[in-house]
Design a protein around this motif. Structure first.
Motif, PDB file in Angstrom:
ATOM      1  N   LYS A 255       5.750  41.606  83.986  1.00 19.12           N
ATOM      2  CA  LYS A 255       6.379  42.517  82.878  1.00 19.12           C
ATOM      3  C   LYS A 255       7.093  42.073  81.760  1.00 19.12           C
ATOM      4  CE  LYS A 255       5.082  45.213  86.501  1.00 19.12           C
ATOM      5  NZ  LYS A 255       3.644  45.312  86.407  1.00 19.12           N
ATOM      6  N   TYR A 256       7.783  40.894  81.887  1.00 20.42           N
ATOM      7  CA  TYR A 256       8.299  40.234  80.845  1.00 20.42           C
ATOM      8  C   TYR A 256       7.347  39.733  80.159  1.00 20.42           C
ATOM      9  CZ  TYR A 256      13.186  40.479  82.590  1.00 20.42           C
ATOM     10  OH  TYR A 256      14.329  41.161  83.180  1.00 20.42           O
ATOM     11  N   LEU A 257       6.377  38.746  80.655  1.00 19.83           N
ATOM     12  CA  LEU A 257       5.232  38.032  80.152  1.00 19.83           C
ATOM     13  C   LEU A 257       4.384  38.769  79.285  1.00 19.83           C
ATOM     14  CD1 LEU A 257       4.770  35.591  82.982  1.00 19.83           C
ATOM     15  CD2 LEU A 257       5.775  35.269  80.922  1.00 19.83           C
ATOM     16  N   ASN A 258       4.145  40.239  79.809  1.00 22.62           N
ATOM     17  CA  ASN A 258       3.210  41.142  79.044  1.00 22.62           C
ATOM     18  C   ASN A 258       4.189  41.853  78.047  1.00 22.62           C
ATOM     19  OD1 ASN A 258       0.662  40.455  80.613  1.00 22.62           O
ATOM     20  ND2 ASN A 258       1.563  41.538  81.912  1.00 22.62           N
ATOM     21  N   SER A 259       4.957  41.540  77.680  1.00 23.38           N
ATOM     22  CA  SER A 259       6.019  42.251  76.397  1.00 23.38           C
ATOM     23  C   SER A 259       6.142  41.465  75.362  1.00 23.38           C
ATOM     24  CB  SER A 259       7.413  42.580  77.142  1.00 23.38           C
ATOM     25  OG  SER A 259       7.117  43.460  78.221  1.00 23.38           O
ATOM     26  N   SER A 260       6.582  41.931  74.286  1.00 20.91           N
ATOM     27  CA  SER A 260       6.884  41.247  73.151  1.00 20.91           C
ATOM     28  C   SER A 260       8.186  41.122  72.456  1.00 20.91           C
ATOM     29  CB  SER A 260       6.102  41.760  71.748  1.00 20.91           C
ATOM     30  OG  SER A 260       4.700  41.243  71.977  1.00 20.91           O
ATOM     31  N   ILE A 261       9.268  42.079  73.206  1.00 24.30           N
ATOM     32  CA  ILE A 261      10.532  42.224  72.696  1.00 24.30           C
ATOM     33  C   ILE A 261      11.137  42.882  73.877  1.00 24.30           C
ATOM     34  CG2 ILE A 261      12.142  43.460  71.032  1.00 24.30           C
ATOM     35  CD1 ILE A 261       9.927  43.977  69.225  1.00 24.30           C
ATOM     36  N   TYR A 262      12.472  42.101  74.200  1.00 25.59           N
ATOM     37  CA  TYR A 262      13.247  42.841  75.034  1.00 25.59           C
ATOM     38  C   TYR A 262      14.435  43.539  74.452  1.00 25.59           C
ATOM     39  CZ  TYR A 262      15.898  43.764  79.167  1.00 25.59           C
ATOM     40  OH  TYR A 262      16.685  44.418  80.261  1.00 25.59           O
ATOM     41  N   VAL A 263      14.896  44.598  74.998  1.00 26.84           N
ATOM     42  CA  VAL A 263      16.016  45.092  74.550  1.00 26.84           C
ATOM     43  C   VAL A 263      17.013  45.684  75.401  1.00 26.84           C
ATOM     44  CG1 VAL A 263      16.900  47.157  73.074  1.00 26.84           C
ATOM     45  CG2 VAL A 263      14.489  46.624  72.587  1.00 26.84           C
ATOM     46  N   MET A 264      18.390  45.285  75.346  1.00 27.60           N
ATOM     47  CA  MET A 264      19.399  45.688  76.194  1.00 27.60           C
ATOM     48  C   MET A 264      20.452  46.677  75.596  1.00 27.60           C
ATOM     49  SD  MET A 264      21.620  43.347  78.967  1.00 27.60           S
ATOM     50  CE  MET A 264      23.053  42.876  77.762  1.00 27.60           C
ATOM     51  N   PRO A 265      20.271  47.815  75.529  1.00 25.99           N
ATOM     52  CA  PRO A 265      21.185  48.548  74.994  1.00 25.99           C
ATOM     53  C   PRO A 265      22.518  49.157  75.807  1.00 25.99           C
ATOM     54  CG  PRO A 265      19.659  49.836  76.216  1.00 25.99           C
ATOM     55  CD  PRO A 265      19.454  48.552  76.711  1.00 25.99           C
ATOM     56  N   SER A 266      23.182  48.276  76.620  1.00 23.47           N
ATOM     57  CA  SER A 266      24.080  48.451  77.486  1.00 23.47           C
ATOM     58  C   SER A 266      25.431  48.813  76.631  1.00 23.47           C
ATOM     59  CB  SER A 266      24.339  47.286  78.639  1.00 23.47           C
ATOM     60  OG  SER A 266      23.106  47.069  79.146  1.00 23.47           O
ATOM     61  N   ARG A 267      26.170  49.475  77.350  1.00 28.25           N
ATOM     62  CA  ARG A 267      27.451  50.008  76.880  1.00 28.25           C
ATOM     63  C   ARG A 267      28.525  48.805  77.262  1.00 28.25           C
ATOM     64  NH1 ARG A 267      25.603  55.261  77.274  1.00 28.25           N
ATOM     65  NH2 ARG A 267      26.026  56.506  75.659  1.00 28.25           N
ATOM     66  N   TYR A 268      28.122  48.400  78.547  1.00 25.24           N
ATOM     67  CA  TYR A 268      29.376  47.197  78.878  1.00 25.24           C
ATOM     68  C   TYR A 268      28.271  46.427  79.847  1.00 25.24           C
ATOM     69  CZ  TYR A 268      30.240  50.656  82.448  1.00 25.24           C
ATOM     70  OH  TYR A 268      30.096  51.629  83.366  1.00 25.24           O
ATOM     71  N   GLU A 269      28.604  45.091  80.242  1.00 22.37           N
ATOM     72  CA  GLU A 269      27.870  44.355  81.124  1.00 22.37           C
ATOM     73  C   GLU A 269      28.956  43.441  81.781  1.00 22.37           C
ATOM     74  OE1 GLU A 269      25.080  43.770  82.329  1.00 22.37           O
ATOM     75  OE2 GLU A 269      24.012  45.480  81.549  1.00 22.37           O
ATOM     76  N   GLY A 270      28.424  42.836  82.961  1.00 19.63           N
ATOM     77  CA  GLY A 270      29.169  41.780  83.686  1.00 19.63           C
ATOM     78  C   GLY A 270      28.644  40.364  82.989  1.00 19.63           C
ATOM     79  N   GLY A 272      24.284  39.886  82.087  1.00 20.17           N
ATOM     80  CA  GLY A 272      23.209  40.340  81.298  1.00 20.17           C
ATOM     81  C   GLY A 272      22.209  39.535  81.407  1.00 20.17           C
ATOM     82  N   MET A 273      22.008  39.219  83.038  1.00 25.18           N
ATOM     83  CA  MET A 273      20.775  38.299  83.460  1.00 25.18           C
ATOM     84  C   MET A 273      19.236  38.725  83.151  1.00 25.18           C
ATOM     85  SD  MET A 273      20.335  37.201  87.374  1.00 25.18           S
ATOM     86  CE  MET A 273      20.183  38.714  88.085  1.00 25.18           C
ATOM     87  N   VAL A 274      19.144  39.898  82.792  1.00 25.69           N
ATOM     88  CA  VAL A 274      17.926  40.392  82.194  1.00 25.69           C
ATOM     89  C   VAL A 274      17.427  39.631  80.692  1.00 25.69           C
ATOM     90  CG1 VAL A 274      17.608  42.585  83.385  1.00 25.69           C
ATOM     91  CG2 VAL A 274      18.878  42.520  81.383  1.00 25.69           C
TER      92      VAL A 274
END
Length: 361
Positions: A255-270, A272-274
């Motif tokens: 799914k990553y390989l078929n995408s052009s942009i990744y977005v992480m809108p988290s309010r907080y994280e430990g 962010g492995m994605v």
């Protein structure tokens, strides 16, 4: 060397489970380690991720009222540790009970705690006074008991700020789950976001930003992957703004390989492995600069964008800038893939091996 991991279960589609599948399997495949994983109530059945067949899992039964639960937890852990006699114990459980393992076993040498989330996971901006008091008491107990471990591991330099009094704290990042031979060509009109649909992960903020993106680029699609919390999607007409929702996918690499942009809108994280996974696939990332993780992973304006926390308009602007400028996408994607190499399992596992040898004596 015998290594025992103590956790609640390894059969869910979470980040903790994915990380454990990578590092425990890598250790188990080495002739130098015998790896055991202790889970609760058959939490080793129907695993979402693949674990090495050389890993030995042990399930302990716990249940009943809170007192009975803790009594069974204490007794069963003591029995398993006595039977296995591990050189290293690593506790991978973000709950309060895990902080009492050194006390349960009556020693601290060779016991590690792995913290996979921020303290903020217990907090919400809408919490009432009583909830805030309960959280403060819980965090005080955690910090006090954290000192009983040989080493307290967090994922980022930012995470260290949450545990100000600890002298036994150390940063070891999460390893990548994959580093594919090929990369995304960044030509598909797809933006991807992976994570449980929840307050923490902030997809509600992303959807507000996406409404702006969709007005300007109606031919682009936003794809959400993750377990759904119905409260965050049920009142939104996703199809109208060209958003598609999917349940967790064990083959998320494709799914990553078929995408052009990744977005992480988290309010907080430990951590962010994605982000590291997307970067390994050559996909540029746009992320809120939340506590904690993204600032450790993304080099702003070099391999991705860090956006002011919860700034919806700026998030939309940065997504649209990458949509408009394919050359910038390609440049960021190439640099992102190179940056992700520091999280290759072979590099991260060396840090764990050094730590194990240090505290096992």
């Amino acid at each position: 060397m015998k290594v025992l991991y103590i956790t609640n279960g390894i059969n869910k589609a979470g980040g903790l489970e994915r990380v454990l599948s990578v590092k425990a399997s890598l250790l188990a495949e080495s002739s130098d380690y015998e790896v055991f994983i202790l889970v609760l109530n058959n939490g080793d059945r129907n695993c979402f991720y693949k674990f090495s067949e050389k890993i030995k899992t042990v399930s302990i039964p716990v249940g009943g009222n809170p007192i009975q639960y803790l009594q069974s937890y204490r007794k069963e852990i003591m029995d398993v540790v006595k039977q296995i006699n591990p050189d290293i114990i690593s506790v991978c459980d973000d709950g309060l009970k895990a902080f009492f393992v050194p006390q349960i076993l009556k020693y601290r040498k060779g016991i590690i705690y792995e913290r996979h989330v921020s303290k903020l996971i217990d907090a919400n901006s809408q919490d009432n006074l009583m909830k805030k008091i309960v959280n403060a008491m819980k965090w005080w107990i955690m910090e006090k008991k954290a000192k009983d471990f040989s080493r307290f591991i967090v994922l980022t330099e930012g995470n260290k700020k949450e545990w100000k009094s600890l002298k036994n704290i150390q940063v070891i990042a999460n390893p990548l789950s994959f580093y594919p031979d090929r990369v995304s060509d960044l030509k598909s009109k797809k933006v991807i976001c992976v994570g449980k649909i929840s307050y923490q992960k902030g997809q509600d903020l992303l959807l507000e930003a996406w409404k702006i993106v969709n007005r300007n680029f109606p031919d682009w699609t936003l794809e959400l992957y993750g377990k759904e919390d119905i409260n965050y999607l049920r009142d939104i007409d996703l199809e109208r703004i060209n958003v598609r929702y999917f349940t967790p996918d064990p083959n998320i690499e494709e799914k990553y390989l078929n995408s052009s942009i990744y977005v992480m809108p988290s309010r907080y994280e430990g951590f962010g492995m994605v982000l590291t996974e997307a970067m390994a696939c050559g996909v540029p990332c746009v992320s809120f600069d939340c506590n904690y993780g993204p600032a450790d992973i993304i080099e702003n304006n070099i391999d991705g964008y860090l956006v002011e926390k919860e700034n919806i308009s700026d998030l939309a602007d940065k997504i649209m800038y990458l949509i408009r400028n394919e050359n910038i996408r390609l440049e960021f994607g190439e640099k992102a893939r190179e940056s992700a190499k520091k999280y290759l399992p072979i590099n991260i596992i060396k840090e764990w091996q050094i730590l194990f040898n240090t505290i096992a004596g």
